[in-house]
Scaffold this motif. Structure first.
Motif, PDB file in Angstrom:
ATOM      1  N   MET A 166       0.827  -1.204   0.000  1.00  0.00           N
ATOM      2  CA  MET A 166       0.000   0.000   0.000  1.00  0.00           C
ATOM      3  C   MET A 166       0.865   1.259   0.000  1.00  0.00           C
ATOM      4  SD  MET A 166      -3.055   0.685  -0.363  1.00  0.00           S
ATOM      5  CE  MET A 166      -3.541   2.322   0.002  1.00  0.00           C
ATOM      6  N   THR A 167       0.415   2.248  -0.722  1.00  0.00           N
ATOM      7  CA  THR A 167       1.171   3.493  -0.800  1.00  0.00           C
ATOM      8  C   THR A 167       0.887   4.356   0.417  1.00  0.00           C
ATOM      9  OG1 THR A 167       0.327   3.407  -3.020  1.00  0.00           O
ATOM     10  CG2 THR A 167       1.881   5.155  -2.533  1.00  0.00           C
ATOM     11  N   ASP A 168       1.967   4.989   0.955  1.00  0.00           N
ATOM     12  CA  ASP A 168       1.702   6.003   1.974  1.00  0.00           C
ATOM     13  C   ASP A 168       2.532   7.243   1.667  1.00  0.00           C
ATOM     14  OD1 ASP A 168       3.804   3.945   3.615  1.00  0.00           O
ATOM     15  OD2 ASP A 168       4.280   6.099   3.522  1.00  0.00           O
ATOM     16  N   ILE A 169       2.197   8.290   2.340  1.00  0.00           N
ATOM     17  CA  ILE A 169       2.813   9.570   2.021  1.00  0.00           C
ATOM     18  C   ILE A 169       4.336   9.554   2.203  1.00  0.00           C
ATOM     19  CG2 ILE A 169       2.363  10.521   4.333  1.00  0.00           C
ATOM     20  CD1 ILE A 169       2.101  12.559   1.143  1.00  0.00           C
ATOM     21  N   GLN A 170       4.832   8.787   3.195  1.00  0.00           N
ATOM     22  CA  GLN A 170       6.288   8.712   3.413  1.00  0.00           C
ATOM     23  C   GLN A 170       6.990   8.077   2.216  1.00  0.00           C
ATOM     24  OE1 GLN A 170       7.848  10.361   5.486  1.00  0.00           O
ATOM     25  NE2 GLN A 170       5.989  10.950   6.608  1.00  0.00           N
ATOM     26  N   THR A 171       6.427   6.925   1.802  1.00  0.00           N
ATOM     27  CA  THR A 171       7.011   6.225   0.653  1.00  0.00           C
ATOM     28  C   THR A 171       7.026   7.140  -0.564  1.00  0.00           C
ATOM     29  OG1 THR A 171       5.829   4.325   1.539  1.00  0.00           O
ATOM     30  CG2 THR A 171       7.005   4.019  -0.550  1.00  0.00           C
ATOM     31  N   ALA A 226       4.850   9.959 -13.841  1.00  0.00           N
ATOM     32  CA  ALA A 226       3.454   9.881 -14.253  1.00  0.00           C
ATOM     33  C   ALA A 226       2.766   8.674 -13.586  1.00  0.00           C
ATOM     34  CB  ALA A 226       3.363   9.777 -15.771  1.00  0.00           C
ATOM     35  N   GLY A 227       3.520   7.536 -13.472  1.00  0.00           N
ATOM     36  CA  GLY A 227       2.963   6.339 -12.824  1.00  0.00           C
ATOM     37  C   GLY A 227       2.612   6.618 -11.372  1.00  0.00           C
ATOM     38  N   LEU A 228       3.478   7.373 -10.726  1.00  0.00           N
ATOM     39  CA  LEU A 228       3.251   7.724  -9.329  1.00  0.00           C
ATOM     40  C   LEU A 228       1.974   8.559  -9.195  1.00  0.00           C
ATOM     41  CD1 LEU A 228       4.857   7.059  -6.747  1.00  0.00           C
ATOM     42  CD2 LEU A 228       5.872   9.337  -6.903  1.00  0.00           C
ATOM     43  N   LEU A 269      -1.742   7.917  -6.875  1.00  0.00           N
ATOM     44  CA  LEU A 269      -2.200   8.781  -5.787  1.00  0.00           C
ATOM     45  C   LEU A 269      -3.669   8.568  -5.417  1.00  0.00           C
ATOM     46  CD1 LEU A 269      -0.493  12.246  -6.376  1.00  0.00           C
ATOM     47  CD2 LEU A 269       0.268  10.303  -5.018  1.00  0.00           C
ATOM     48  N   LYS A 270      -4.386   8.089  -6.455  1.00  0.00           N
ATOM     49  CA  LYS A 270      -5.826   7.953  -6.201  1.00  0.00           C
ATOM     50  C   LYS A 270      -6.125   6.977  -5.049  1.00  0.00           C
ATOM     51  CE  LYS A 270      -6.837   4.510  -9.808  1.00  0.00           C
ATOM     52  NZ  LYS A 270      -5.515   3.953  -9.835  1.00  0.00           N
ATOM     53  N   ASP A 271      -5.159   6.125  -4.725  1.00  0.00           N
ATOM     54  CA  ASP A 271      -5.341   5.176  -3.647  1.00  0.00           C
ATOM     55  C   ASP A 271      -5.220   5.818  -2.264  1.00  0.00           C
ATOM     56  OD1 ASP A 271      -3.548   2.654  -5.510  1.00  0.00           O
ATOM     57  OD2 ASP A 271      -5.708   3.131  -5.450  1.00  0.00           O
ATOM     58  N   LEU A 272      -4.704   7.029  -2.193  1.00  0.00           N
ATOM     59  CA  LEU A 272      -4.468   7.669  -0.898  1.00  0.00           C
ATOM     60  C   LEU A 272      -5.745   8.295  -0.360  1.00  0.00           C
ATOM     61  CD1 LEU A 272      -1.096   9.517  -1.586  1.00  0.00           C
ATOM     62  CD2 LEU A 272      -1.431   7.518  -0.113  1.00  0.00           C
ATOM     63  N   ALA A 273      -5.737   8.475   0.969  1.00  0.00           N
ATOM     64  CA  ALA A 273      -6.868   9.141   1.594  1.00  0.00           C
ATOM     65  C   ALA A 273      -6.854  10.614   1.212  1.00  0.00           C
ATOM     66  CB  ALA A 273      -6.767   8.992   3.109  1.00  0.00           C
ATOM     67  N   ALA A 324      -3.898  15.137  -1.383  1.00  0.00           N
ATOM     68  CA  ALA A 324      -3.611  16.535  -1.710  1.00  0.00           C
ATOM     69  C   ALA A 324      -2.145  16.863  -1.448  1.00  0.00           C
ATOM     70  CB  ALA A 324      -4.505  17.454  -0.913  1.00  0.00           C
ATOM     71  N   GLU A 325      -1.664  16.389  -0.304  1.00  0.00           N
ATOM     72  CA  GLU A 325      -0.278  16.658   0.079  1.00  0.00           C
ATOM     73  C   GLU A 325       0.682  16.010  -0.920  1.00  0.00           C
ATOM     74  OE1 GLU A 325       2.760  16.033   3.733  1.00  0.00           O
ATOM     75  OE2 GLU A 325       0.679  15.403   4.094  1.00  0.00           O
ATOM     76  N   ALA A 326       0.393  14.736  -1.226  1.00  0.00           N
ATOM     77  CA  ALA A 326       1.253  13.987  -2.157  1.00  0.00           C
ATOM     78  C   ALA A 326       1.198  14.621  -3.557  1.00  0.00           C
ATOM     79  CB  ALA A 326       0.821  12.529  -2.227  1.00  0.00           C
TER      80      ALA A 326
END
Ligand code: PHE
Length: 359
Positions: A1-6, A46-48, A52-56, A61-63
């Motif tokens: 799972m993606t998180d803002i730190q990663t 672009a892949g990243l 982002l859509k997976d994030l809360a 917004a931050e990412a």
């Protein structure tokens, strides 16, 4: 799972990676490629963005903002690289296309670029004519010999069978120099003294032509210049006849003026040749049909010729019993005048480019 730190650390890696790659680019073409692979639709960046859509919501917004900053930083960097490459390109072209004006001014070397609008000038009509004559005679087996323009009376007159006070000297209005005893040093009135020098050297046989500048005390007019050019031919060998002379003049006429052009001889007198003749050639303007230049006769008088007088052989130390020879001479300026239908010969001395550039 993606998180803002990663995402943050991935973005940091992408940025430093991207900057390293962009920094190593050496030309604009490669730059475009690298830029596409870093910032384009198929790039990791672009892949990243798609992930982002997976994030809360708040994290997204931050990412998103962080990703946008990275994108901006990389494209700014790419622009800097492009500016630098452009600058280097311009600098290189400046050096390559540089004209060294100091060298052009000195005339020591041609400019490095072919500048089609520069007019280089060309040889004077008389020089062109002289060069052509020399080439024609060389092709007939003659060599080219030159002699001094300041001569003594002996070379210009006496050795040519004209002792002092000989009336034939009146054929040439002479310019004398204030050197030696009066009337002993002069500006040569014809190229014939070069014959005398050649024969005195005694290197036989002789098959030579002698072009050069001559001087006479004449007032310039449409057909005379006080400084003009002659070319003279001299052949000395065993068994040379009048027929050889007529043949050489005929071969020259055809070689120089072109096919169908002929020569003819008319009796004349020169102190240094016996018998002597004047030679005429087919009028080069009308090819013999008759025109104003040849006064309707179809012939133009070109010069003088004849068999070398035995007295000239004796004066120059050649045995007239063993050797015979012939000489001929004519004016180069006069020939240039006839060939170009030039009304007034003085134009040859005026240095008017509008006239000279026609030839
Ligand atoms: N030297 C003569 C002249 O100036 C021309 C000439 C040359 C005539 C050779 C005969 C032989 O008029």
């Amino acid at each position: 799972m993606t998180d803002i730190q990663t995402i943050r650390s991935t973005l940091a890696n992408l940025r430093s990676d991207g900057e390293t790659r962009l920094g190593g680019v050496a030309d604009l073409e490669t730059l475009a490629e690298v830029e596409r692979s870093i910032l384009g639709k198929r790039s990791a960046l672009a892949g990243l963005g798609a992930a982002l859509k997976d994030l809360a919501g708040s994290e997204r917004a931050e990412a998103g903002q962080a990703l946008q900053q990275t994108r901006q930083a990389l494209s700014d960097f790419a622009r800097q690289v492009r500016d630098e490459l452009d600058r280097r390109d311009a600098e290189r072209r400046l050096v390559e296309e540089r004209l060294d004006l100091s060298e052009i001014a000195c005339g020591s070397r041609r400019p490095p670029l072919a500048a089609s609008s520069r007019s280089a000038g060309h040889l004077h009509l008389v020089t062109q004519t002289r060069d052509e004559l020399e080439e024609t005679f060389i092709s007939m087996g003659f060599d080219v010999v030159e002699g001094p323009e300041v001569e003594t009376d002996w070379y210009n007159f006496e050795a040519l069978n004209m002792p002092p006070d000989h009336p034939a000297r009146g054929m040439w209005d002479t310019l004398y120099l204030r050197l030696g005893s009066p009337e002993t040093v002069l500006l040569r009135t014809h190229t014939s003294p070069v014959q005398v020098r050649l024969m005195s050297k005694g290197d036989l046989p002789i098959y030579s032509v002698m072009p050069g500048r001559c001087y006479r005390r004449d007032t310039p007019d449409a057909r005379h210049l006080p400084v003009f050019h002659q070319i003279e031919g001299l052949v000395v060998d065993e068994g040379i006849t009048f027929g050889d002379m007529a043949g050489v003049i005929e071969v020259f006429t055809e070689a120089f003026f072109g096919e169908g052009m002929h020569s003819r001889l008319r009796p004349s007198f020169f102190p240094f040749t016996e018998p002597s003749a004047e030679f005429e050639v087919t009028c080069p303007i009308c090819a013999g049909a008759g025109c104003r230049t040849c006064s309707g006769s179809g012939w133009i008088e070109l010069g003088g010729c004849g068999m070398v007088d035995p007295n000239v052989f004796t004066a120059t130390g050649i045995d007239p019993e063993r050797y015979s020879g012939f000489a001929f001479g004519f004016g180069i300026d006069r020939l240039a005048q006839v060939r170009t239908s030039l009304a007034d010969m003085r134009a040859l001395l005026d240095n008017d480019v509008r006239f000279l550039s026609q030839f």
